[in-house]
Design an enzyme around this catalytic site. Structure first.
Site, PDB file in Angstrom:
ATOM      1  N   ASP A  30      14.382  -8.464  -0.831  1.00  0.00           N
ATOM      2  CA  ASP A  30      13.595  -9.466  -1.554  1.00  0.00           C
ATOM      3  C   ASP A  30      13.988  -9.346  -3.014  1.00  0.00           C
ATOM      4  O   ASP A  30      13.511  -8.453  -3.727  1.00  0.00           O
ATOM      5  CB  ASP A  30      12.098  -9.199  -1.366  1.00  0.00           C
ATOM      6  CG  ASP A  30      11.239 -10.199  -2.125  1.00  0.00           C
ATOM      7  OD1 ASP A  30      11.803 -11.097  -2.798  1.00  0.00           O
ATOM      8  OD2 ASP A  30      10.001 -10.085  -2.057  1.00  0.00           O
ATOM      9  N   ASN A  57      22.598 -16.569  -5.843  1.00  0.00           N
ATOM     10  CA  ASN A  57      22.273 -17.853  -5.236  1.00  0.00           C
ATOM     11  C   ASN A  57      20.834 -17.929  -4.724  1.00  0.00           C
ATOM     12  O   ASN A  57      20.416 -18.952  -4.199  1.00  0.00           O
ATOM     13  CB  ASN A  57      23.237 -18.113  -4.060  1.00  0.00           C
ATOM     14  CG  ASN A  57      23.088 -19.500  -3.479  1.00  0.00           C
ATOM     15  OD1 ASN A  57      22.984 -20.479  -4.195  1.00  0.00           O
ATOM     16  ND2 ASN A  57      23.044 -19.580  -2.153  1.00  0.00           N
ATOM     17  N   SER A 109      21.088 -25.173 -11.755  1.00  0.00           N
ATOM     18  CA  SER A 109      20.649 -26.446 -11.175  1.00  0.00           C
ATOM     19  C   SER A 109      20.684 -27.532 -12.224  1.00  0.00           C
ATOM     20  O   SER A 109      20.519 -27.270 -13.425  1.00  0.00           O
ATOM     21  CB  SER A 109      19.218 -26.308 -10.632  1.00  0.00           C
ATOM     22  OG  SER A 109      18.691 -27.572 -10.272  1.00  0.00           O
ATOM     23  N   TYR A 122      10.414 -24.107 -12.244  1.00  0.00           N
ATOM     24  CA  TYR A 122      11.780 -24.115 -11.704  1.00  0.00           C
ATOM     25  C   TYR A 122      12.794 -24.448 -12.805  1.00  0.00           C
ATOM     26  O   TYR A 122      13.850 -23.798 -12.927  1.00  0.00           O
ATOM     27  CB  TYR A 122      11.861 -25.128 -10.570  1.00  0.00           C
ATOM     28  CG  TYR A 122      13.175 -25.156  -9.833  1.00  0.00           C
ATOM     29  CD1 TYR A 122      13.428 -24.275  -8.799  1.00  0.00           C
ATOM     30  CD2 TYR A 122      14.156 -26.091 -10.166  1.00  0.00           C
ATOM     31  CE1 TYR A 122      14.638 -24.305  -8.109  1.00  0.00           C
ATOM     32  CE2 TYR A 122      15.364 -26.135  -9.479  1.00  0.00           C
ATOM     33  CZ  TYR A 122      15.598 -25.239  -8.454  1.00  0.00           C
ATOM     34  OH  TYR A 122      16.794 -25.279  -7.787  1.00  0.00           O
ATOM     35  N   LYS A 126      15.877 -22.010 -14.161  1.00  0.00           N
ATOM     36  CA  LYS A 126      17.282 -22.390 -14.065  1.00  0.00           C
ATOM     37  C   LYS A 126      17.912 -22.554 -15.449  1.00  0.00           C
ATOM     38  O   LYS A 126      19.101 -22.267 -15.635  1.00  0.00           O
ATOM     39  CB  LYS A 126      17.415 -23.682 -13.252  1.00  0.00           C
ATOM     40  CG  LYS A 126      17.081 -23.498 -11.770  1.00  0.00           C
ATOM     41  CD  LYS A 126      17.980 -22.453 -11.111  1.00  0.00           C
ATOM     42  CE  LYS A 126      17.802 -22.403  -9.600  1.00  0.00           C
ATOM     43  NZ  LYS A 126      18.710 -21.428  -8.954  1.00  0.00           N
TER      44      LYS A 126
END
Length: 213
Positions: A30, A57, A109, A122, A126
């Site tokens: 994890d 990734n 991203s 998020y 990123k």
């Protein structure tokens, strides 16, 4: 090959590599937990040899749902999408530097470049991956180690499959090439950076069908 959930799929993919003559190890971790990041890379090096290429990734997406869950969701996204990049990179950088060669490829991203409604956690993670990439690339270039970020647009994965159909159609309408990407298309760019990208470092490479230029 690392997995957190989905051992069966990891084993199936590993078997496909082995059928083509590759030596593969499958490791559970994890990567939201710093200690698991270091354990993962130590196990891989012990079983397979020095880690020459690291592809960061791992990623989760936790859009806004209930206000009372916000702190938990933010922590999970930051720990998995950003902190894991730091800790996994730290685990391999010193050996790469000592050998005078290494490739670190961070999957960022398009959302880290543009932001997105309801995805502040998020997008921040990123964007942090991109900034981390540029900073570390400057620090380790003289040792023969390159560090790059790939910034995919919407790729046909489970994450995109979970979107409502109306949302998917709206996104496709904003992509000049008119379709979602394929995971293999991103993988080919990763391979290029490993095999032919000797003079590329600190880059954020866009692969998004023209959605963001």
């Amino acid at each position: 090959m690392h997995y957190c959930r989905g051992r069966e799929q990891a084993d199936e993919l590993a078997a496909s590599f082995e059928r083509n003559g590759c030596r593969v190890g499958v490791f559970h971790a994890d990567v939201a937990r710093p200690e698991d990041c270091h354990k993962l890379l130590e196990q891989a090096a012990r079983q397979l040899g020095p880690v020459d290429v690291l592809v960061n990734n791992a990623g989760v997406n936790r859009d806004r749902k209930r206000p009372e869950d916000e702190r938990q969701r933010v922590d999970e996204v930051i720990q998995t999408n950003l902190n894991s990049v730091f800790h996994c990179s730290k685990a391999v950088l010193e050996p790469m530097i000592s050998r005078g060669w290494g490739r670190i490829i961070n999957i960022a991203s398009i959302i880290g470049q543009t932001g997105a409604f309801g995805q502040a956690n998020y997008a921040a993670a990123k964007a942090g991956v991109i900034a981390f990439t540029k900073s570390v690339a400057q620090e380790v270039a003289k040792f023969g180690v390159t560090v790059n970020a790939i910034c995919p647009g919407f790729v046909d994965t489970d994450m995109v499959a979970s979107m409502p159909q109306a949302a998917k159609e709206a996104v496709k309408g904003r992509i000049p090439l008119g379709r979602f990407g394929e995971a293999d298309e991103v993988a080919r760019l990763v391979r290029f950076l490993c095999t032919e990208g000797d003079w590329i470092t600190g880059a954020q490479l866009n692969i998004n069908g023209g959605q963001f230029m």
